[in-house]
Design a protein around this motif. Structure first.
Motif, mmCIF file in Angstrom:
data_model
loop_
_atom_site.group_PDB
_atom_site.id
_atom_site.type_symbol
_atom_site.label_atom_id
_atom_site.label_comp_id
_atom_site.label_asym_id
_atom_site.label_seq_id
_atom_site.Cartn_x
_atom_site.Cartn_y
_atom_site.Cartn_z
ATOM 1 N N ILE A 79 0.842 -1.201 0.000
ATOM 2 C CA ILE A 79 0.000 0.000 0.000
ATOM 3 C C ILE A 79 0.876 1.250 0.000
ATOM 4 N N SER A 82 2.351 1.718 -3.437
ATOM 5 C CA SER A 82 1.432 2.152 -4.489
ATOM 6 C C SER A 82 0.843 3.541 -4.259
ATOM 7 N N THR A 83 0.970 4.070 -3.057
ATOM 8 C CA THR A 83 0.404 5.400 -2.786
ATOM 9 C C THR A 83 1.491 6.432 -2.472
ATOM 10 N N TYR A 86 4.524 6.409 -4.964
ATOM 11 C CA TYR A 86 4.073 6.960 -6.242
ATOM 12 C C TYR A 86 3.955 8.472 -6.158
ATOM 13 N N THR A 87 3.370 8.966 -5.079
ATOM 14 C CA THR A 87 3.203 10.415 -4.911
ATOM 15 C C THR A 87 4.555 11.121 -4.784
#
Length: 91
Positions: A79, A82-83, A86-87
């Motif tokens: 998680i 992917s969050t 990525y940001t």
């Protein structure tokens, strides 16, 4: 680096956020694998069969509990990857 990005920023922003959780989870999983391997080697020796049965029960119980925690930790790392990662990499 060819696109003008700093290698330090790529490592810190790209690997560190999820690696802090993922690497210890993998090390713990490896430790339990080694522990199970040692039980197999001890069982092949043949001495103390009564004590080995209890060790196998305890080993499987601890491995089951650890595997649940390892899956949870790897899910949290996924998680984060992917969050948050990525940001950080996007901005």
């Amino acid at each position: 680096m060819e696109q003008g990005n700093s290698l330090f920023d790529l490592v810190v922003k790209g690997l560190l956020p999820h690696g802090i959780i993922e690497i210890p989870a993998i090390i713990i999983a490896c430790a339990f694998g080694v522990r199970m391997g040692m039980l197999v080697i001890a069982s092949l020796g043949g001495s103390g069969k009564e004590g080995l049965k209890g060790k196998w029960k305890e080993g499987f119980r601890k491995a089951w509990t650890a595997s649940i925690w390892i899956v949870i930790l790897l899910f949290v790392a996924a998680i984060i990857e992917s969050t948050i990662t990525y940001t950080l990499m996007k901005g």
